[in-house]
Structure formats: structure tokens, C-alpha cells
Design an enzyme around this catalytic site. Structure first.
Site, PDB file in Angstrom:
ATOM      1  N   ASN A   1      13.710   4.296   5.326  1.00 31.05           N
ATOM      2  CA  ASN A   1      12.709   3.305   5.723  1.00 31.05           C
ATOM      3  C   ASN A   1      11.559   4.008   6.426  1.00 31.05           C
ATOM      4  O   ASN A   1      11.741   5.079   7.002  1.00 31.05           O
ATOM      5  CB  ASN A   1      13.357   2.298   6.690  1.00 31.05           C
ATOM      6  CG  ASN A   1      12.414   1.196   7.119  1.00 31.05           C
ATOM      7  OD1 ASN A   1      11.630   0.689   6.315  1.00 31.05           O
ATOM      8  ND2 ASN A   1      12.467   0.820   8.388  1.00 31.05           N
TER       9      ASN A   1
ATOM     10  N   LYS B   1      24.159 -13.539   1.957  1.00 31.12           N
ATOM     11  CA  LYS B   1      23.535 -12.216   1.825  1.00 31.12           C
ATOM     12  C   LYS B   1      24.319 -11.303   0.877  1.00 31.12           C
ATOM     13  O   LYS B   1      23.748 -10.518   0.130  1.00 31.12           O
ATOM     14  CB  LYS B   1      23.440 -11.567   3.215  1.00 31.12           C
ATOM     15  CG  LYS B   1      22.490 -10.393   3.266  1.00 31.12           C
ATOM     16  CD  LYS B   1      22.363  -9.875   4.686  1.00 31.12           C
ATOM     17  CE  LYS B   1      21.363  -8.765   4.790  1.00 31.12           C
ATOM     18  NZ  LYS B   1      20.031  -9.196   5.164  1.00 31.12           N
TER      19      LYS B   1
ATOM     20  N   MET C   1      10.846  -6.380   4.744  1.00 32.42           N
ATOM     21  CA  MET C   1      11.049  -6.994   6.054  1.00 32.42           C
ATOM     22  C   MET C   1      12.356  -7.786   6.114  1.00 32.42           C
ATOM     23  O   MET C   1      12.365  -8.979   6.419  1.00 32.42           O
ATOM     24  CB  MET C   1       9.856  -7.890   6.383  1.00 32.42           C
ATOM     25  CG  MET C   1       8.566  -7.111   6.474  1.00 32.42           C
ATOM     26  SD  MET C   1       8.719  -5.657   7.526  1.00 32.42           S
ATOM     27  CE  MET C   1       7.096  -5.571   8.208  1.00 32.42           C
ATOM     28  N   ARG C   2      13.436  -7.105   5.778  1.00 31.43           N
ATOM     29  CA  ARG C   2      14.737  -7.771   5.779  1.00 31.43           C
ATOM     30  C   ARG C   2      15.805  -6.719   6.106  1.00 31.43           C
ATOM     31  O   ARG C   2      15.708  -5.583   5.634  1.00 31.43           O
ATOM     32  CB  ARG C   2      14.973  -8.346   4.372  1.00 31.43           C
ATOM     33  CG  ARG C   2      16.146  -9.284   4.254  1.00 31.43           C
ATOM     34  CD  ARG C   2      16.165  -9.916   2.868  1.00 31.43           C
ATOM     35  NE  ARG C   2      15.020 -10.786   2.634  1.00 31.43           N
ATOM     36  CZ  ARG C   2      14.891 -12.014   3.139  1.00 31.43           C
ATOM     37  NH1 ARG C   2      15.831 -12.536   3.875  1.00 31.43           N
ATOM     38  NH2 ARG C   2      13.802 -12.729   2.893  1.00 31.43           N
ATOM     39  N   LEU C   3      16.794  -7.115   6.896  1.00 27.53           N
ATOM     40  CA  LEU C   3      17.874  -6.167   7.213  1.00 27.53           C
ATOM     41  C   LEU C   3      18.698  -5.871   5.965  1.00 27.53           C
ATOM     42  O   LEU C   3      18.996  -6.780   5.180  1.00 27.53           O
ATOM     43  CB  LEU C   3      18.805  -6.759   8.272  1.00 27.53           C
ATOM     44  CG  LEU C   3      18.395  -6.638   9.736  1.00 27.53           C
ATOM     45  CD1 LEU C   3      19.443  -7.316  10.616  1.00 27.53           C
ATOM     46  CD2 LEU C   3      18.243  -5.183  10.132  1.00 27.53           C
ATOM     47  N   ILE C   4      19.089  -4.627   5.798  1.00 24.16           N
ATOM     48  CA  ILE C   4      19.969  -4.249   4.689  1.00 24.16           C
ATOM     49  C   ILE C   4      21.418  -4.541   5.127  1.00 24.16           C
ATOM     50  O   ILE C   4      21.834  -4.165   6.221  1.00 24.16           O
ATOM     51  CB  ILE C   4      19.790  -2.744   4.366  1.00 24.16           C
ATOM     52  CG1 ILE C   4      18.345  -2.447   3.910  1.00 24.16           C
ATOM     53  CG2 ILE C   4      20.800  -2.273   3.328  1.00 24.16           C
ATOM     54  CD1 ILE C   4      17.930  -3.072   2.602  1.00 24.16           C
TER      55      ILE C   4
ATOM     56  N   HIS D   1       8.557   3.090   9.362  1.00 23.19           N
ATOM     57  CA  HIS D   1       8.264   2.078  10.386  1.00 23.19           C
ATOM     58  C   HIS D   1       7.059   2.545  11.202  1.00 23.19           C
ATOM     59  O   HIS D   1       6.995   3.717  11.597  1.00 23.19           O
ATOM     60  CB  HIS D   1       9.492   1.889  11.281  1.00 23.19           C
ATOM     61  CG  HIS D   1       9.285   0.823  12.304  1.00 23.19           C
ATOM     62  ND1 HIS D   1       9.373  -0.524  12.001  1.00 23.19           N
ATOM     63  CD2 HIS D   1       8.957   0.889  13.626  1.00 23.19           C
ATOM     64  CE1 HIS D   1       9.122  -1.238  13.089  1.00 23.19           C
ATOM     65  NE2 HIS D   1       8.873  -0.400  14.092  1.00 23.19           N
TER      66      HIS D   1
ATOM     67  N   SER E   1       0.835  -1.204   0.000  1.00 22.20           N
ATOM     68  CA  SER E   1       0.000   0.000   0.000  1.00 22.20           C
ATOM     69  C   SER E   1       0.876   1.263   0.000  1.00 22.20           C
ATOM     70  O   SER E   1       0.517   2.273  -0.620  1.00 22.20           O
ATOM     71  CB  SER E   1      -0.983   0.008   1.170  1.00 22.20           C
ATOM     72  OG  SER E   1      -0.304   0.142   2.391  1.00 22.20           O
TER      73      SER E   1
HETATM   74  C1  GAR Z   1       3.979  -0.449   6.683  1.00 20.75           C
HETATM   75  O1  GAR Z   1       3.042  -0.103   7.667  1.00 20.75           O
HETATM   76  C2  GAR Z   1       5.394  -0.133   7.140  1.00 20.75           C
HETATM   77  O2  GAR Z   1       5.436   0.923   8.058  1.00 20.75           O
HETATM   78  C3  GAR Z   1       5.800  -1.434   7.803  1.00 20.75           C
HETATM   79  O3  GAR Z   1       5.260  -2.415   6.980  1.00 20.75           O
HETATM   80  C4  GAR Z   1       4.023  -1.958   6.453  1.00 20.75           C
HETATM   81  C5  GAR Z   1       3.959  -2.341   4.989  1.00 20.75           C
HETATM   82  O4  GAR Z   1       2.669  -2.134   4.489  1.00 20.75           O
HETATM   83  N1  GAR Z   1       7.236  -1.529   7.905  1.00 20.75           N
HETATM   84  C6  GAR Z   1       7.875  -2.125   8.915  1.00 20.75           C
HETATM   85  O5  GAR Z   1       7.295  -2.682   9.847  1.00 20.75           O
HETATM   86  C7  GAR Z   1       9.398  -2.059   8.827  1.00 20.75           C
HETATM   87  N2  GAR Z   1      10.008  -2.582   9.984  1.00 20.75           N
HETATM   88  P1  GAR Z   1       2.430  -2.051   2.909  1.00 20.75           P
HETATM   89  O6  GAR Z   1       3.053  -3.301   2.294  1.00 20.75           O
HETATM   90  O7  GAR Z   1       0.934  -2.066   2.753  1.00 20.75           O
HETATM   91  O8  GAR Z   1       3.073  -0.792   2.417  1.00 20.75           O
END
Ligand code: GAR
Length: 195
Positions: free
Chosen positions: A107, A65, A90-93, A109, A13
Site C-alpha cells: 500500500n 466481506k 480505501m477499504r481494509l483488506i 499512504h 493518478s
Molecule cells: C494517494 O495519495 C494515496 O496515497 C492515498 O490515496 C490517494 C489516491 O490518489 N491512499 C490512502 O490514503 C490510503 N490510506 P489517486 O487515486 O489519485 O492515486
């Protein structure tokens, strides 16, 4: 016009919000590539529909990696990508990407970092019983949701909030704020943005 790549692992999204902002002209950037590490993620369909190049790539197909990120870097360089935007990646750079893009990876969060880093930040905030959470946009370093903070926005947690309700309110704000903050970084060369 900043040439960017968006990295995502899930629904996408936020990726969609960035695409829409580019199309509306409010984010002066060119999304050269979507990088996705989950072959079944629906963000890939969004990118196909928007006719944006996709790199669907799994670390399982690489010995380590470093090799995984070296392949990503090659694909980024082919498209002259200057800046990386993580949007639910959802992966460490690792060091390979960090060395190639110093100070050029950000990023988003869904918490007020340093509170509730890592997975399920929204569930963590609800379980902790806090009254305020929010979202953070930050530069990426080697840590998990660490790195210098660019912008933060507080969002109140209601006493009867479910995780889904809070996630919806946080994401509504993410979709507005992420493109705005990136626009400030790209056009005004700012290192931090007040909301
Ligand atoms: C978002 O809310 C973002 O803040 C979070 O993942 C979601 C992805 O939603 N990121 C993390 O938690 C990073 N640690 P989306 O795929 O609908 O954009």
C-alpha cells in the site's frame, strides 16, 4: 515479469503512474487487472482507456466481506495474479485476501506512518501543525495503514500550505517513487528500499 493487480477507489493518478512506468519499461510488471470498489470512480475510465481488464465490484452486493473477497480472489486467480498493489484503495483488506497473498500486498499512504493513518492523512497533518509529513509504502496486514514499512520519503509542509497544495506535492512524489520501489521489490527481491 510480475503479474500484478492494482486496487483503487478514486481518481487513479497512482494507477496511471504505474501504467506509464510499465509502458516505459521502468516497471517490469504486467497489470493483469484493476479492482475498483466504487462504480463511479474515474480510475475505471483510465483502465478502459489503457485497455486493462477491470473488476468493478461493490461489497454491498455480497452478504459479507468474506464473500466479497472470495469473488475478488477468483478473478485474480483466473488471471494468475501474483502480487496486489493498493493505490488509493480505501477499504481494509480482510483475512480472505491476506491468506491468499501472504507478503504480497503493498500500500501507499500519504503520511509518515505510523503518524496520521486512515482517511484524510493530509488534512490530519495540516490540522496537527506539523512541519514535515511525507509518504509511506508498506506491506499490508489486517490493520489500517499498518504493516512493515518498505520505504518512506519526507516532504516539508510550508506554513501557508493548503491541503490541495500539499496533496499535489505528495502525489507528485508518489507517482515517481511507487513504481521505483515496486521495481526494486520485484527484481531484487528486497524487503525494504532506501530512497
Ligand atoms: C494517494 O495519495 C494515496 O496515497 C492515498 O490515496 C490517494 C489516491 O490518489 N491512499 C490512502 O490514503 C490510503 N490510506 P489517486 O487515486 O489519485 O492515486
Amino acid at each position: 515479469m510480475k503479474k500484478i493487480a492494482v486496487f483503487a477507489s478514486g481518481t487513479g493518478s497512482n494507477f496511471q503512474a504505474l501504467v506509464d512506468a510499465v509502458k516505459a519499461g521502468t516497471l517490469e510488471a504486467e497489470i493483469r487487472l484493476l479492482v475498483c470498489d466504487q462504480p463511479s470512480a474515474s480510475v475505471l475510465q483510465r483502465a478502459r482507456k489503457e485497455e486493462i481488464d477491470r473488476l468493478s465490484i461493490s461489497p454491498k452486493d455480497f452478504p459479507d466481506k468474506g464473500a466479497f473477497e472470495t469473488e475478488i480472489v477468483q478473478q485474480l486467480k483466473l488471471r494468475e495474479v501474483e502480487f496486489i498493489v493498493l493505490a488509493g484503495y480505501m477499504r481494509l483488506i480482510g483475512p480472505t485476501l491476506l491468506q491468499e497473498y501472504p507478503g504480497a500486498i503493498v500500500n501507499i499512504h500519504p503520511s509518515l506512518l505510523p503518524a496520521f493513518p486512515g482517511k484524510d492523512a493530509i488534512g490530519q497533518a495540516i490540522d496537527a501543525g506539523v512541519r514535515v509529513s511525507g509518504l509511506t509504502i508498506h506491506y499490508v496486514d489486517a490493520g489500517m495503514d499498518t504493516g512493515p514499512i518498505i520505504a518512506q520519503k519526507e516532504i516539508r509542509i510550508h506554513s501557508d500550505d493548503t491541503k490541495d497544495e500539499l496533496q499535489k506535492r505528495i502525489q507528485q512524489q508518489e507517482h515517481v517513487i511507487y513504481p521505483e520501489v515496486l521495481q526494486e521489490l520485484f527484481t531484487k527481491g528486497k524487503k525494504s528500499v532506501s530512497l
